[in-house]
Design an enzyme around this catalytic site. Structure first.
Site, PDB file in Angstrom:
ATOM      1  N   LYS A  34       7.252  33.865  30.414  1.00  0.00           N
ATOM      2  CA  LYS A  34       7.927  33.018  29.803  1.00  0.00           C
ATOM      3  C   LYS A  34       7.742  31.459  30.063  1.00  0.00           C
ATOM      4  CE  LYS A  34      12.067  33.961  32.256  1.00  0.00           C
ATOM      5  NZ  LYS A  34      13.198  34.669  32.439  1.00  0.00           N
ATOM      6  N   ARG A 131      26.705  37.165  31.478  1.00  0.00           N
ATOM      7  CA  ARG A 131      25.920  35.975  30.433  1.00  0.00           C
ATOM      8  C   ARG A 131      25.433  36.881  29.192  1.00  0.00           C
ATOM      9  NH1 ARG A 131      20.185  33.652  32.366  1.00  0.00           N
ATOM     10  NH2 ARG A 131      19.463  35.949  31.944  1.00  0.00           N
ATOM     11  N   TYR A 256      11.370   0.553  42.301  1.00  0.00           N
ATOM     12  CA  TYR A 256      12.520   0.149  41.519  1.00  0.00           C
ATOM     13  C   TYR A 256      13.647   0.096  42.047  1.00  0.00           C
ATOM     14  CZ  TYR A 256       9.798   0.918  36.946  1.00  0.00           C
ATOM     15  OH  TYR A 256       8.909   0.725  36.070  1.00  0.00           O
ATOM     16  N   MET A 304       7.527   6.773  36.982  1.00  0.00           N
ATOM     17  CA  MET A 304       7.022   7.618  35.959  1.00  0.00           C
ATOM     18  C   MET A 304       5.614   8.062  36.018  1.00  0.00           C
ATOM     19  SD  MET A 304       6.952   7.020  31.753  1.00  0.00           S
ATOM     20  CE  MET A 304       8.776   6.703  31.635  1.00  0.00           C
TER      21      MET A 304
HETATM   22  C1  LIG Z   1      13.149  35.352  33.574  1.00  0.00           C
HETATM   23  C2  LIG Z   1      13.542  36.841  33.885  1.00  0.00           C
HETATM   24  C3  LIG Z   1      12.882  37.616  34.730  1.00  0.00           C
HETATM   25  C4  LIG Z   1      11.894  37.121  35.988  1.00  0.00           C
HETATM   26  O1  LIG Z   1      12.829  36.481  36.915  1.00  0.00           O
HETATM   27  P1  LIG Z   1      12.349  35.820  38.290  1.00  0.00           P
HETATM   28  O2  LIG Z   1      13.676  35.424  39.013  1.00  0.00           O
HETATM   29  O3  LIG Z   1      11.525  34.617  37.766  1.00  0.00           O
HETATM   30  O4  LIG Z   1      11.641  36.673  38.950  1.00  0.00           O
HETATM   31  C5  LIG Z   1      13.140  39.116  34.893  1.00  0.00           C
HETATM   32  N1  LIG Z   1      14.219  39.470  33.999  1.00  0.00           N
HETATM   33  C6  LIG Z   1      14.450  38.858  33.089  1.00  0.00           C
HETATM   34  C7  LIG Z   1      15.456  39.640  31.886  1.00  0.00           C
HETATM   35  C8  LIG Z   1      14.569  37.344  32.995  1.00  0.00           C
HETATM   36  O5  LIG Z   1      14.992  36.886  31.750  1.00  0.00           O
END
Ligand SMILES: *Cc1c(COP(=O)(O)O)cnc(C)c1O
Length: 369
Positions: A34, A131, A256, A304
């Site tokens: 992702k 969550r 800066y 930047m």
């Molecule tokens: C992002 C995610 C993972 C991977 O998590 P890491 O901490 O990067 O290993 C696994 N399961 C779900 C549901 C996630 O959203």
């Protein structure tokens, strides 16, 4: 010459880390890609992993569509599931696997057109992170409802840890143990494969190892627990070069805000990378960098497009010297800690710099679309 800032992505290291993760966990493993593979380029990473990985995972349908459009055929799990009936149909057409974590997603499946292909669903149960996920007490009911929809090919049972990375704090350990117990109790009478472990769960919680692992950050070479002995290799090496130098006299302020004041005479190198490229603005004086492989530090505020480093102890270094911001010589986790941020954020934030892919198998370096 082009601006020298560059993120080199080692696809061999990526595959090595995936295989190390799966070997440690046992069973099968989703490679989590992702957020553009945590900043590493999802298409290139998917192509490199496809020959070895059991399946891939992304957050939402459009991320999976990008991979399918690039010719990736491996199973892809959509970790947030779908947001609408239209997305559900697209997901079914693309053969995506879908997380279901709330009632509205169950309703979308119940109302899916009859022609819709049968779905591989991962039912996400809230075992204590609070969550997303169906309540543990509702798991059996939602499972039955999904089966009754007539649209289901398989159901995998999953949950996600809130604090598996914190291996020293007793209350965090208790919380993870409680999540394991809640998940097991909620699913005791349900059939199907199970999946609990993200990277931290995989590395620190042998009791969390089930049918499928879901490693993310560890694929990119970062151990979120900071304690494992697994041989994880950094995948991204973020580098640039010194393009100018100057000497600061004692008492002179630089940059800066003028809040960096030379405590003694300093030879300073200006490096062509800044927060516009994703280097953290909050990584101020003292953050480690490596110049031609030798350690030194950031000086003053990150701009930047550039930042300043200390060359006073590195007489051989100067204009053109290669500077590693993170990679094998400088752990991204250490930079993150200095900046009060997460390694995840630093990697995801990388932008504007070209990504250059390297692999011993030339076929892996296939980034065309
Ligand atoms: C992002 C995610 C993972 C991977 O998590 P890491 O901490 O990067 O290993 C696994 N399961 C779900 C549901 C996630 O959203």
């Amino acid at each position: 010459m082009n601006r020298p800032a560059l993120a080199r992505i080692d696809l061999d290291a990526l595959c090595h880390n995936y295989l190390a993760a799966r070997r440690l966990h046992g069973g099968r493993a989703l490679a989590v890609l992702k957020a553009n593979a945590y900043g590493h380029g999802a298409v290139a990473c998917a192509r490199a992993l496809e020959p070895v990985a059991d399946a891939l995972a992304v957050a939402f349908v459009a991320e999976a569509e990008e991979l399918r459009a690039a010719g990736v055929r491996a199973p892809i799990l959509v970790l947030e599931g779908v947001f609408s009936g239209g997305e559900l149909e697209r997901a079914a057409q693309l053969g995506l696997w879908l997380v279901v974590h709330h009632d509205e997603q169950v309703r979308l499946i119940e109302r899916a057109p009859i022609a819709c292909a049968r779905l591989h669903v991962w039912l996400k149960i809230d075992s204590g992170m609070h969550r997303v996920g169906v309540a543990a007490g509702d798991a059996a009911r939602v499972h039955a409802r999904l089966l009754a929809s007539g649209r289901i090919a398989s159901i995998t049972l999953m949950s996600h840890f809130a604090r598996a990375d914190d291996v020293t704090d007793a209350s965090a350990r208790d919380a993870t143990e409680a999540q394991l117990a809640v998940f097991d109790a909620a699913t005791i009478d349900l059939p199907g494969p199970r999946s609990l472990a993200n990277s931290a769960g995989l590395l620190a919680w042998p009791a969390a190892r089930r049918d499928w692992a879901r490693p993310g950050i560890m694929l990119y070479g970062v151990d979120p627990t900071g304690t494992s002995r697994l041989d994880l290799r950094p995948v991204m090496t973020l580098t640039s070069a010194v393009f100018a130098e100057r000497v600061l006299a004692p008492g002179e302020a630089m940059g800066y805000g003028g809040n960096f004041v030379a405590e003694r005479a300093l030879r300073v190198g200006l490096v062509a990378i800044g927060y516009g490229d994703g280097y953290p603005a909050r990584a101020g004086t003292g953050t480690p960098v490596a110049v031609d492989g030798r350690p030194t530090r950031v000086l003053g505020r990150v701009s930047m497009d550039m930042l300043a480093i200390d060359l006073s102890e590195l007489p051989a270094a100067g204009i053109g010297s290669r500077v590693e911001l993170w990679g094998p010589a400088v752990a991204v986790a250490e930079v993150a800690q200095r900046a009060g941020m997460l390694s995840y954020e630093l990697l995801c934030n990388v932008k504007r710099v070209p990504l250059e892919y390297v692999a011993t198998t030339a076929a892996l370096v296939d980034t065309g679309t």
